[in-house]
Design a protein around this motif. Structure first.
Motif, PDB file in Angstrom:
ATOM      1  N   PHE A   1       0.814  -1.184   0.159  1.00 26.96           N
ATOM      2  CA  PHE A   1       0.101   0.106   0.016  1.00 26.96           C
ATOM      3  C   PHE A   1       0.829   1.397  -0.041  1.00 26.96           C
ATOM      4  CE2 PHE A   1      -3.820  -2.171   2.099  1.00 26.96           C
ATOM      5  CZ  PHE A   1      -4.013  -2.781   0.860  1.00 26.96           C
ATOM      6  N   PHE A   2       2.013   1.331   0.733  1.00 28.87           N
ATOM      7  CA  PHE A   2       2.985   2.261   0.752  1.00 28.87           C
ATOM      8  C   PHE A   2       3.494   2.706  -0.792  1.00 28.87           C
ATOM      9  CE2 PHE A   2       3.080   2.300   5.191  1.00 28.87           C
ATOM     10  CZ  PHE A   2       3.101   3.765   5.641  1.00 28.87           C
ATOM     11  N   CYS A   3       3.689   1.591  -1.504  1.00 30.69           N
ATOM     12  CA  CYS A   3       4.366   1.617  -2.672  1.00 30.69           C
ATOM     13  C   CYS A   3       3.088   2.274  -3.595  1.00 30.69           C
ATOM     14  CB  CYS A   3       4.615   0.315  -3.331  1.00 30.69           C
ATOM     15  SG  CYS A   3       6.171  -0.327  -2.583  1.00 30.69           S
ATOM     16  N   ILE A   4       2.040   1.784  -3.556  1.00 32.90           N
ATOM     17  CA  ILE A   4       0.761   2.158  -4.210  1.00 32.90           C
ATOM     18  C   ILE A   4       0.369   3.635  -4.024  1.00 32.90           C
ATOM     19  CG2 ILE A   4      -1.726   1.966  -4.865  1.00 32.90           C
ATOM     20  CD1 ILE A   4      -1.260  -0.737  -4.668  1.00 32.90           C
ATOM     21  N   ALA A   5       0.818   4.229  -2.757  1.00 32.77           N
ATOM     22  CA  ALA A   5       0.663   5.427  -2.380  1.00 32.77           C
ATOM     23  C   ALA A   5       1.897   6.172  -3.027  1.00 32.77           C
ATOM     24  CB  ALA A   5       0.879   5.599  -0.917  1.00 32.77           C
ATOM     25  N   GLY A   6       3.057   5.683  -3.347  1.00 29.11           N
ATOM     26  CA  GLY A   6       4.197   6.387  -4.051  1.00 29.11           C
ATOM     27  C   GLY A   6       3.759   6.609  -5.329  1.00 29.11           C
TER      28      GLY A   6
END
Lengths: 174, 103
Positions: free
Chosen positions: A42-47
């Motif tokens: 999810f953090f990668c998708i936020a990036g």
């Protein structure tokens, strides 16, 4: 740097990390580790959202998904005291069939995209719609009614979760 | 900074993430992990919506993603309540035990 711009480097790194963490999420046996890998995805998708100039959604992604939903998952996993040893596993044949079906689906999707025309997303401050100000304007004028309905939906989910999760005293006393 | 990324790459990335989630739903038996895979599939679709919204410079896609996140939060709350109820009754969250409606 192989002739790639910073945006392309970031895109490649974030994509590889998202796919790697998603694969680890599916193939790790311990449920707690699975949840932690999903948080990283999810953090990668936020990036990716930041890269697409959707700052509001990037923050909402971190706060709602990585913050609220995944903490709820971790809380339930710890409440049930699940660990990797008693993790139920599907039959090898079933898992192989699942992998084959997934591979075929990927093949179809990539095949369908092969002849598509290449449109470039222009990045780097060109698109202003993802900012809180502009998104808020749209949300509170054009989408005001769905917004209010969403609040009713959340209230219904709240009441429903409490009703389902409550210990049913009638059944236990019989 | 104006070196853009083709929309096809975003479609590929979302497709791959969606398929990883779908394979997880098919291959795992733990109900909580199946739930997490469904969340991953929702996120893959969200990523594609945001990419197209930026491509067309149209805010509707991002508003859609916002509503999908609200619905996902509601879904997770109710789903986890159901799972904890199942665990209380069966002492397990193995999906294959929950086939009683079949017979």
């Amino acid at each position: 740097m192989l002739g790639l711009s910073i945006t392309q480097w970031l895109f490649g790194t974030l994509s590889l990390m998202a796919i790697m963490f998603a694969l680890m999420m599916v193939f790790t046996r311990s449920p707690v580790n699975s949840a932690l890998y999903l948080i990283m995805t999810f953090f990668c998708i936020a990036g990716h959202y930041l890269l697409l100039n959707a700052q509001f959604l990037a923050v909402v992604q971190i706060v709602v998904y990585a913050g609220a939903i995944m903490v709820l998952f971790l809380y339930i996993i710890m409440l049930m005291n699940l660990n990797a040893d008693e993790e139920p596993r599907k039959h090898v044949l079933t898992r192989a069939i699942a992998a084959i079906i997934g591979g075929m689906l990927l093949f179809v999707m990539i095949g369908a995209l092969r002849g598509a025309e290449q449109l470039q997303i222009v990045q780097g401050g060109a698109s202003q719609i993802g900012l809180v100000k502009n998104l808020g304007k749209v949300l509170f004028t054009e989408f005001l009614f769905p917004f209010e309905i969403a609040s009713v939906l959340l209230l219904a989910a709240l009441v429903g979760a409490i009703m389902i999760g409550k210990r049913d005293t009638n059944i236990n006393t019989k | 900074m104006l070196n853009g990324i083709p929309i096809n790459y975003y479609i590929m990335l979302s497709a791959v993430l969606f398929i990883i989630g779908a394979v997880g739903v098919m291959a795992r038996r733990n109900a909580i992990i199946i739930f997490m895979c469904i969340e991953l599939m929702l996120n893959a679709v969200n990523l594609m919506l945001v990419a197209f919204s930026t491509l067309h410079n149209d805010a509707n896609g991002q508003v859609f993603v916002f509503f999908i996140m609200a619905v996902a939060a509601a879904e997770v709350a109710v789903g986890l309540a159901i799972l904890s109820m199942v665990y209380r009754n069966f002492k397990s969250i193995d999906i294959d035990l929950l086939s009683r409606l079949k017979n």
